[in-house]
Write an enzyme that holds these catalytic residues in place. Structure first.
Site, short mmCIF file in Angstrom:
data_model
loop_
_atom_site.label_atom_id
_atom_site.label_comp_id
_atom_site.label_asym_id
_atom_site.label_seq_id
_atom_site.Cartn_x
_atom_site.Cartn_y
_atom_site.Cartn_z
N LYS A 176 44.14 37.32 28.00
CA LYS A 176 43.25 37.36 29.30
C LYS A 176 41.68 37.40 29.08
CE LYS A 176 47.01 37.72 31.40
NZ LYS A 176 47.85 36.53 31.82
N GLU A 219 37.81 45.80 33.75
CA GLU A 219 36.93 45.12 34.80
C GLU A 219 36.70 45.86 35.90
OE1 GLU A 219 39.79 41.02 34.75
OE2 GLU A 219 39.64 42.12 36.45
N HIS A 241 50.66 46.96 42.11
CA HIS A 241 50.18 45.88 41.81
C HIS A 241 51.34 44.81 41.50
CE1 HIS A 241 46.76 48.19 40.93
NE2 HIS A 241 47.43 49.14 40.05
N ARG A 259 53.89 29.73 34.01
CA ARG A 259 55.14 29.75 34.18
C ARG A 259 55.54 29.47 35.61
NH1 ARG A 259 53.47 35.53 34.88
NH2 ARG A 259 54.07 35.96 36.87
#
Lengths: 167, 502
Positions: B116, B200, B235, B292
């Site tokens: 990431k 973040e 999430h 994916r």
């Protein structure tokens, strides 16, 4: 003929009487007439005043899952207290508090030790099932009396993890 | 084209891929763990091979075993589905080395988008908007605390190898930072084998909008429009739809072009999804690439008429993409609900056990992608997704009505599922208005309990339970001495046989 069940911890008595193709259902102070057709081992069609209901029943030991109109009812035979006592469930006894795993899984962490004081909602242990960690919180303020599991143990649903002594 | 494909997954997605293979005239090989011998994917496939004990690390994540199985059984390609090895560059590399085609992106692209942090760096360099925050892995707690102060609370902890909400935590104050970091790292470690995390800025109440993209091996890239996946718990998405209510044609075009550019930067091939967060001011940020096939791919299939799994297989076989961006259009509206083996009235705790009865909804515009059947025991070892219910209709309003009716018709007995919860989500006035953000469940469904329902319902359910007490199979139990017979109800009510009047 009378039947006794427990739904959501509430005792329910229902009585059925057969009259030709119909049954008359008495539940509390209400009476319903239903025309019955058994569709399969698990499905029964009821016509109540021209309205059509399909009811599906699946049983698992002393529990029945009954589906009707998009809603599932968990119906248990007999009375709640009796059932708990029959299974030797400690929750039937007062003053003792056994914390159980809410689902089958693996104990990944035990956060407390015996004789330790715990606050309400304090995390006691972590059980992992289906890749999700679930924190087991203390239902009360008190002491840890006994720990039955250690990290790595596989536990069944409702299996005692530890026992607390209320303050 | 391939003659045989090994499907290295289980459950509904393995079934979906096996069906695509069958339609394309390709033989399918299912692999399964010892816990999945009775799995639906094993039943559907042409061939099936056991690859190890129940824990995923010893079976569905066992790269050597899977590649060896492909080799000995003559499968030329492996489709990884989602989860497990789907985004593992090491697995893609091993396939490449073994001369087996990995149906997914090349290992270099996987390396980049799977990290990431590197992806954030690369995208920022190419002018793609990213969420403010760290651009390297957190070394220790002190650094995290310092970075968090710099970014400003609330912050989001994310797993560097992340996805599916695993390892993710929202932290509102410094006090919460240490415990959240520890549990996030532990979860990341168990899900990905890598505990690295970074921080973040937490964007409050955003929408989650993602773009489906297809890229062939020759640099031809198309996007197949967006999916809105804002309805999430823990999430994790539970309801997805397309088109998104938040996008104007102009914003859609801009985000679609950005998604194509992201794939170009990553030198990506095969199917992928570019995830964006859209804030309240309709500003969008690149979140990550899901390298994916996505769980929610069917809503795109229903609105664009493109079979994504077949496209993946064609691209992997070296075919050129026949789709052209200018010919692609969205038609009607599609919604997906994820059916999980979870108890929605008890914090979505996983619920395993035996499915005693299953009736899947049917009707016009209804698609059911499932990996379950009546009598099947849901194992505790894997993700609790059971099935996906997807509907298509001409408008969003009819799609909502169709989904609500389909959920009402969907019967799974024996385990708890998210079905009753989803029904209320779909029927919620804010959902109808299209006011969907990632805070939706927390705002409107915190501590949700199913309501009592009409009193008559309980009466009829009890009557059916009472009738069931009198059914022949109970009688057999009694005759076998399994239960003490107190009285014979048959003499009082008469025997009830299937298809017979009482």
């Amino acid at each position: 003929m009378d039947f006794e069940f427990t739904v959501d911890g509430v005792r329910q008595t229902i009585s059925l009487d057969r009259k030709d193709d119909c049954i008359s259902i008495r539940h509390g102070d209400k009476t319903l007439e239903a025309e019955v057709r058994v569709i399969s081992k698990q499905a029964v069609s009821l016509l109540v005043g021209g309205r059509s209901f399909l009811v599906i029943v699946a049983r698992d030991k002393d529990k029945k899952y009954v589906w009707l109109n998009g809603r599932t009812y968990l119906i248990q035979r007999g009375k709640e207290e009796q059932r708990l006592a029959e299974r030797g469930d400690d929750r039937a006894q007062k003053g003792k508090s056994v914390v159980t795993s809410p689902m089958p899984g693996k104990v990944v962490k035990v956060n407390v030790s015996e004789n330790e004081a715990v606050r309400k909602n304090q995390t006691l242990a972590v059980v992992e099932a289906m890749k999700m960690e679930n924190e087991i919180k203390s239902p009360l303020e008190g002491f840890v009396k006994k720990i039955y599991v250690s990290p790595g143990d596989l536990v069944d649903s409702e299996k005692p993890l530890l026992e607390l002594e209320p303050k | 084209m391939f003659k045989k494909i090994l499907v290295s997954n289980r459950g509904e997605i393995a079934c979906r891929i096996i069906r695509a293979c069958r339609e394309m005239g390709i033989a399918s090989l299912a692999v399964y763990s010892e816990a999945d011998r009775a799995g639906l994917h094993v039943q559907l496939a042409d061939e099936a091979v056991c690859i190890g004990p129940p824990p995923a690390v010893e079976s569905y994540l066992n790269m050597d075993r899977i590649i060896e199985t492909a080799r000995t059984s003559g499968a030329e390609a492996i489709h990884p589905g989602y989860g497990f090895l789907a985004e593992n560059p090491e697995f893609a590399r091993r396939c490449e080395r073994a001369g087996i085609v990995f149906i997914g992106p090349n290992s270099r692209a996987l390396d980049l988008v799977g990290d990431k942090i590197r992806a954030r760096q690369a995208m920022e360099k190419s002018g793609i908007p990213i969420i403010p925050g760290m651009k390297h892995v957190a070394a220790d707690f002190a650094e995290c605390a310092a970075e968090a102060r710099k970014i400003g609370y609330p912050v989001m902890i994310k797993a560097s190898a992340g996805g599916g909400g695993k390892g993710m935590r929202i932290v509102c104050s410094e006090e919460e930072l240490r415990p959240s970091l520890e549990s996030g790292q532990r979860e990341a470690k168990s899900a990905f084998g890598d505990e690295s995390v970074y921080l973040e800025k937490y964007i409050e109440d955003p929408r989650h909008v993602e773009f489906q993209v297809l890229a062939d091996n020759y640099g031809h890239i198309v996007h197949l429009f967006e999916r809105e996946c804002s309805i999430q718990r823990r999430h994790q998405k539970i309801v997805e739809e397309t088109p998104s209510q938040a996008l104007t044609p102009e914003l859609r075009r801009k985000m679609g072009e950005t998604a194509r550019k992201v794939l170009e930067v990553a030198e990506y091939n095969n199917a992928g999804t570019v995830e964006f967060l859209l804030d309240r001011n309709k500003k969008f940020y690149f979140l990550e690439v899901n390298a994916r096939l996505q769980v929610e791919h069917p809503v795109t299939e229903l609105t664009t008429g493109v079979d994504l799994v077949q496209q993946q297989i064609r691209i992997a076989a070296g075919e050129k993409l026949s789709l052209k961006q200018e010919n692609l259009a969205q038609r009607g509206h599609a919604i997906e609900c994820r059916i999980y083996a979870e108890d929605p009235s008890n914090n979505f705790l996983p619920s395993s056990g035996k499915i005693l009865f299953l009736r899947e909804p049917m009707g016009p515009g209804i698609r059911h992608d499932g990996g379950i059947y009546g009598g099947w025991e849901v194992p505790i070892y894997y993700d609790p997704i059971l099935a996906k219910l997807i509907v298509w209709a001409e408008t969003r309003e009819s799609a909502c009505a169709r989904m609500a009716a389909a959920l009402d018709d969907y019967v799974i007995l024996g385990i708890s599922t998210t079905i009753p919860f989803l029904k209320e989500v779909i029927s919620h006035p804010q959902f109808h208005k299209g006011e969907t953000t990632t805070g939706f469940i927390k705002s409107y469904f915190e501590n949700w309990r199913q309501n009592q329902g009409p009193a008559e319902g309980l009466t009829l359910a009890l009557a059916a339970a009472a009738l069931d007490e009198l059914s022949p199979s109970q009688k057999v139990e009694k005759a076998a001495g399994l239960e003490k017979e107190v009285y014979s109800p048959w003499q009082m009510l008469g025997r009830w046989r299937i298809g017979e009047k009482p």
